[in-house]
Design an enzyme around this catalytic site. Structure first.
Site, PDB file in Angstrom:
ATOM      1  N   CYS A   1       0.825  -1.224   0.000  1.00 39.94           N
ATOM      2  CA  CYS A   1       0.000   0.000   0.000  1.00 39.94           C
ATOM      3  C   CYS A   1       0.853   1.266   0.000  1.00 39.94           C
ATOM      4  O   CYS A   1       0.407   2.312   0.473  1.00 39.94           O
ATOM      5  CB  CYS A   1      -0.950   0.021   1.201  1.00 39.94           C
ATOM      6  SG  CYS A   1      -2.050  -1.395   1.292  1.00 39.94           S
ATOM      7  N   ALA A   2       2.070   1.184  -0.514  1.00 41.20           N
ATOM      8  CA  ALA A   2       2.968   2.344  -0.536  1.00 41.20           C
ATOM      9  C   ALA A   2       3.652   2.411  -1.900  1.00 41.20           C
ATOM     10  O   ALA A   2       4.852   2.158  -2.035  1.00 41.20           O
ATOM     11  CB  ALA A   2       3.998   2.242   0.578  1.00 41.20           C
TER      12      ALA A   2
END
Length: 386
Positions: free
Chosen positions: A338-339
């Site tokens: 999620c980055a």
């Protein structure tokens, strides 16, 4: 035996006292805070207050523990801060280290409110260009700082960035999802105006818990509006914290578990927990870096969190994770975590990477099993001629 090395995702292994606290609350109290003055409701209020007070000690935030509003996770807290602070035509500065819990809300704010989004660049070692920071912060309203990268484990220079932001007249929102409970920190003293945290990672609490600390004198517009148990005649949310940001019935049982978890963290000592994880990180990083074909992306960073992220020049991270689980009972997380901007920085946006993350109860045996598993999977197969 299962070797759990995914604490950066969630502390799936918790002190047994945490589960007992949740069960005890449900069986012995079970009431909601702010919903009555009978003895059970008052006990729920006391539990929530004790939890806020313990969180304040863990985070090192000063003053009234009521400045901590409970949320369901760090994402909820970050959304509350971002949507509650940034009006039309505001400017927010984010960084390459930010999680999608920041990047997606600011993208929506840009689309729906015309908020201007600027991005601060960095390096895999956690350093940032301070000259560039001064430029992008000029005229900005808010800086978001990810205290610790969930992909690399590096600690960002919160204090230095906060000083630059304040010099530019901007507020500072710290994302403490990966720092709270894992590393000794005092983000309020570093200059944070708001701190978002989650309960289910380094704080060792249940999922569905978290919060937002807002410094005295700063007002945040509510993300949600509804019942608080008080000021019911008013059509507006109460002005006082924490009710202003706590619409609806919260996770009272989870808060009971989070309180017990914070007390455990405080009793063990964050310095001690960090030292334990750091020693294992050094062992894990050293073992993995010696395996041919493995590239370790996480720097040594002794002041960072216990995260070691790798790729292999032949084996896809998803295959490596699946085989580690199936053949060696090692649980780690592949993917982009999620980055996405961090992976663009690393050049791994097309493949992702495999992240090992350590926690309070990780052991040398867990580390050695992970090293042995990666080494065995990565060993070239010898094909014999028939």
């Amino acid at each position: 035996m299962r070797h759990y090395l995914d604490f950066a995702a969630t502390s799936a292994l918790r002190p047994p006292s945490v589960g007992r606290a949740v069960a005890a609350f449900l069986t012995e109290c079970g009431a909601s805070t702010g919903r009555g003055r009978h003895s059970a409701a008052l006990e729920a209020e006391r539990t929530a207050f004790r939890c806020r007070r313990a969180i304040a000690r863990v985070l090192g935030v000063p003053g009234d523990p009521g400045r901590i509003a409970f949320t369901f996770n760090a994402t909820h807290a970050l959304n509350t801060a971002l949507w509650g602070l940034l009006g039309p035509e505001a400017t927010v500065v984010v960084s390459q280290f930010d999680h999608n819990s920041v990047l997606r809300p600011v993208h929506a704010l840009a689309r729906e409110r015309g908020v201007q989004v600027r991005m601060l660049t960095g390096t895999p070692e956690g350093s940032v260009d301070f000259d560039g920071a001064r430029r992008v912060l000029e005229g900005a309203d808010l800086l978001v700082v990810n205290a610790v990268s969930n992909v690399l484990g590096v600690r960002l220079p919160v204090r230095e960035l906060a000083a630059v932001a304040h010099d530019a007249g901007a507020l500072v929102l710290v994302d403490a999802a990966q720092s709270a409970g894992h590393i000794p920190c005092d983000h309020a003293a570093d200059g944070a105006d708001l701190i978002a945290f989650t309960g289910h990672k380094g704080l060792l609490g249940p999922q569905g818990t978290g919060g937002l600390w807002v410094r005295e004198g700063l007002e945040v517009r509510p993300l949600l509006r509804g019942g608080t148990g008080g000021d019911s005649l008013s059509r507006e949310m109460p002005p006082a914290m924490p009710d202003r940001l706590e619409a609806g019935t919260g996770n009272a049982a989870g808060v009971a578990g989070l309180h017990e978890a914070c007390e455990f963290v405080l009793a063990r000592g964050i310095d001690s927990l960090h030292g334990h994880e750091s020693a294992l990180k050094t062992r894990l990083r050293g073992g993995l870096s010696s395996i041919p074909g493995v590239r370790v992306h996480s720097p040594t960073a002794p002041d960072g969190a216990g995260v070691v992220t790798i790729t292999h020049d032949r084996i896809d991270p998803w295959e490596l994770a699946e085989r580690l689980d199936r053949e060696f009972s090692v649980l780690a997380r592949p993917g982009l975590h999620c980055a996405p901007e961090v992976h663009r920085m690393l050049g791994t946006e097309g493949t992702g990477a495999l992240r090992f993350s350590l926690g309070w109860c990780s052991t040398p045996a867990d580390v050695d099993q992970a090293i042995a598993g990666v080494e065995a999977i990565a060993r070239p197969r010898i094909v014999r001629a028939s």
